[in-house]
Design a protein around this motif. Structure first.
Motif: not given
Length: 774
Positions: A333-344
């Motif tokens: 979840l943390g890596s997915f959180y970082n991935f989405l935040l970077d895109k946003v």
């Protein structure tokens, strides 16, 4: 007399790699601007090297025991002042947030009790909108550099990247007021990140020695007018910020050591510890005052520890599988959180580029959307009867509590409203609370987790001071408690303990810190018995997340364009020598230089360092004397330290015109510019002796040195310029200058594009693509 020389790539006897081309004269085209806060700014490098010219040596020789005592005394005094001021700011932040947000929730709850639901929503949404609008306006118009958490900017600064305005008084004021307003507006943002930036601002401003512009200077602070000492003060300020945000003094020191600082030593550790100790003592005194009821609605929120479990925590081998599962889930979840935040953030950047109106509109849109969710989602949850053995009044009437009434009849409470219709600190307290295993429903906890996960991502990029620590803690605690509810009676662990472990796992998966996060959570919960479980969860979550992407702050720094130098060199750098990346043209000066040549070079280039050569008759053959900085040259021009060619004048005569303070590093204000220097024709034909003002012992590397070794030297010493000298002495005494941007992968791979393919293969082997897992 100024000479322009193209950089060369070494002789044919040097090591040759077939993939590489032989000649490089293309200028460095890597970006020298970055997004600071929400504003694109030009960036430069800091110089942590001691500039050892004759002026420095003369100043050092006259220093006595009194000056040494002043220097040591001022170091400790400044650390004390940093701790005192940051603790006061942290307390006032919490006091303001708890009272502003508390008043909003009290007024709204009273209207709900009177069944005035429409008016309650209007008051709730309007107050949130006004607070968000206020934070966005002051940030966008007064100090765009105050947007975001500020941790990426501070971390880049401590790595040697300087951006204008990040530590100015204007930024400090906007950071404090904007953070209070944004957190009070119910946006899912935190105040820990802004507190780190605030602490760094306080430290930097104290170390500037006042302002020459406003005639506010302190003679004792002249020792700190350099990048090295300011770096140490900013490190102490960052540690104090975390200590004030979480009341975690030891965690603050470890956070600065593990995450923020690039250079660390024992003396700095001791001063940072002293600074955070002052923060802890001052906060303790003010909290005791507030517990007596003298701080309005503040007293049971904000800085009070989250007491999860005061009894002995007993766990067995059978409890470890769900704890390990929490770590694995937290890493994913943390890596997915970082991935989405970077895109946003990249999408938000495209919107913000259109102008200030779009920035403010985006912030207001997020505020309206957040208000609708926070007020509307609790209606989806069913009312639950109050437990007979509740530890507090049920339903809760007022600002905080575990049993929010919301729309429920007497004797019932809304469990989702207890979490979502509340401040972040109170939501964490409810999630961490003990003896509440039957308080929340599975559906409510799942809704709260999904809401926090996505709201925290969409709220971070708005043009307002916003942190990530608290939103990640809330999100992780919600899914941790949800896992505890699924495990149920099969585990000996309390649901509140699962919430703590969930928060730790998501923090580890997103921020990739271990030791500092472990200590911060222990200081938050005030229970050392949780140490083994928290260590295990952090280790697993970080290990899993590292297989996908980098930590959140590194991703943000990369998205913003900061040229951050990592602690390791890329493997392909060992295939290259420094001559393979050095670029031209190179600007040179002679030891005795004509004023017009200096002015011409400074006006036609933006370089900050220039090699100084001696040629016959000053030496038998061309020889490298040292390097001189652009700021020092402008000072010489401003003071007009010139002499006529017919005059027999030495550099020591010019030295008498200056003191060490004339060349001291300026504060956050703009320094002198070459465009401001006015010289007549007679002065342009005069000469300057650069020898006394040139660093005669610069760091140099041979052109055949491995690029990886040169990069490690550059980073570890904290250089701004690294001179490249030829292997054969018969050639020019200097080949070129390496700066921070020359070590950036983008620049290196642009010069040698054939390396991209081999590098990509290694990256794919080490980090599988995100789409494979999501």
């Amino acid at each position: 007399m100024a000479t322009t020389t193209m950089n060369a790539n070494g002789d044919q006897d040097s090591v040759i790699v077939p993939l590489l081309s032989v000649q490089r004269t293309t200028p460095n085209s890597t970006s020298q601007v970055a997004i600071v806060g929400s504003k694109v700014c030009p960036i430069e490098s800091l110089d942590y090297e001691i500039f050892e010219n004759e002026l420095f040596r003369q100043d050092w020789r006259v220093c006595g025991k009194v000056q040494v005592f002043q220097y040591i005394f001022m170091k400790w005094l400044l650390c004390f002042l940093i701790g005192l001021i940051v603790s006061l700011i942290g307390f006032c932040n919490n006091l303001a947030v708890e009272n502003i947000a508390g008043t909003k929730f009290v007024v709204t709850s009273n209207m709900m009790l009177e069944s005035r639901y429409g008016m309650a929503f209007f008051v709730f949404a309007t107050s949130n909108f006004v607070l968000t609008l206020f934070a966005a306006i002051i940030t966008a118009f007064i100090s765009p550099t105050a947007a975001g958490s500020g941790i990426p900017e501070v971390k880049a600064y401590l790595n040697g990247v300087d951006a204008p305005g990040i530590f100015s008084l204007r930024t400090l004021v906007v950071k404090i007021i904007g953070s209070i307003s944004a957190v009070s507006s119910s946006l899912l943002v935190g105040k820990a990140g802004p507190m780190v930036h605030t602490g760094a601002c306080v430290a930097s401003l104290l170390g500037q020695g006042g302002s020459r512009k406003y005639k506010l200077t302190c003679k004792w602070l002249r020792f700190f007018k350099n990048d090295r000492d300011r770096r140490d003060l900013v490190t102490c300020g960052a540690a104090a910020g975390i200590a004030a945000a979480f009341r975690a003094p030891v965690g603050g020191v470890l956070f600065a050591l593990e995450e923020m600082a690039t250079w660390w030593r024992g003396a700095l550790l001791w001063r940072a510890f002293f600074t955070t100790a002052i923060v802890a003592i001052v906060l303790r005194a003010f909290i005791d005052l507030c517990l007596s009821g003298k701080c309005g609605l503040f007293g049971t929120g904000g800085l009070i520890m989250f007491d999860v479990y005061s009894e002995n925590v007993s766990y067995h081998v059978g409890d470890l599988p769900p704890v390990l599962a929490l770590g694995v889930i937290g890493g994913i979840l943390g890596s997915f959180y970082n991935f989405l935040l970077d895109k946003v953030l990249r999408v938000y950047n495209l919107i913000n580029e259109k102008g200030i109106a779009y920035k403010i509109f985006l912030a207001c849109l997020i505020s309206i959307f957040t208000s609708c969710l926070l007020f509307g989602l609790p209606w989806l949850a069913s009312c639950r009867p109050c437990p007979a053995d509740a530890s507090e009044a049920c339903p809760t009437i007022g600002r905080s509590g575990n049993y929010k009434k919301f729309q429920c009849p007497p004797g019932y409470y809304n469990d989702l409203a207890s979490l979502i219709f509340n401040t972040n600190d109170d939501a964490i307290r409810n999630l961490f609370s003990k003896d509440t295993n039957a308080e929340f429903q599975h559906s409510s906890m799942l809704i709260f987790f999904v809401t926090c996960f996505f709201l925290s991502i969409f709220s971070y990029g708005v043009v307002a001071p916003a942190g990530l620590f608290v939103p990640v803690i809330v999100t992780g605690a919600s899914y941790g408690r949800f896992v505890g509810m699924l495990v149920g009676p099969h585990s000996n662990l309390n649901h509140g303990l699962y919430a703590v472990l969930g928060a730790a796992s998501l923090l580890g998966g997103s921020m990739r810190m271990t030791v500092s996060l472990c200590v911060i959570i222990l200081e938050l919960t005030n229970n050392l018995l949780l140490l083994p479980l928290i260590m295990l969860v952090l280790f697993v979550s970080k290990t899993v997340a590292d297989a996908f992407n980098g930590n959140i702050y590194d991703l943000i720094m990369k998205a913003k364009g900061f040229p951050y130098l990592e602690g390791h060199a890329e493997p392909y750098m060992r295939q290259l020598t420094v001559s393979d990346i050095v670029t031209g043209p190179l600007q040179l000066f002679h030891g005795i230089e004509k004023v017009s040549n200096i002015v011409h070079v400074l006006r036609t280039t933006k370089h900050n360092g220039f090699p100084v050569l001696d040629e016959p008759p000053l030496s038998e053959s061309p020889v490298l004397f040292g390097i001189i900085l652009r700021a020092h040259l402008i000072t010489l021009l401003k003071k007009k330290a010139f002499f006529f060619p017919t005059t027999d004048r030495t550099g020591m005569d010019a030295l008498k015109q200056f003191s060490a303070t004339d060349f001291a590093k300026r504060g956050s204000g703009n320094g002198d510019k070459i465009e401001d220097i006015e010289l007549n024709e007679e002065e342009m034909d005069m000469l300057i002796d650069l020898h006394p003002f040139t660093n005669a012992s610069p760091y140099t590397v041979v052109e055949t040195m491995s690029l990886a070794k040169a990069r490690i030297l550059f980073r570890e010493v904290g250089l701004r310029h690294l001179l490249v000298i030829p292997k054969i002495s018969s050639r020019s005494p200097v080949v070129g200058i390496l700066t921070r941007h020359d070590f950036m992968p983008e620049h290196i791979l642009s010069l040698h594009p054939l390396l991209v393919k081999s590098r990509w293969k290694r990256l794919r082997f080490r980090f599988p693509p995100m789409s494979k897992f999501f």
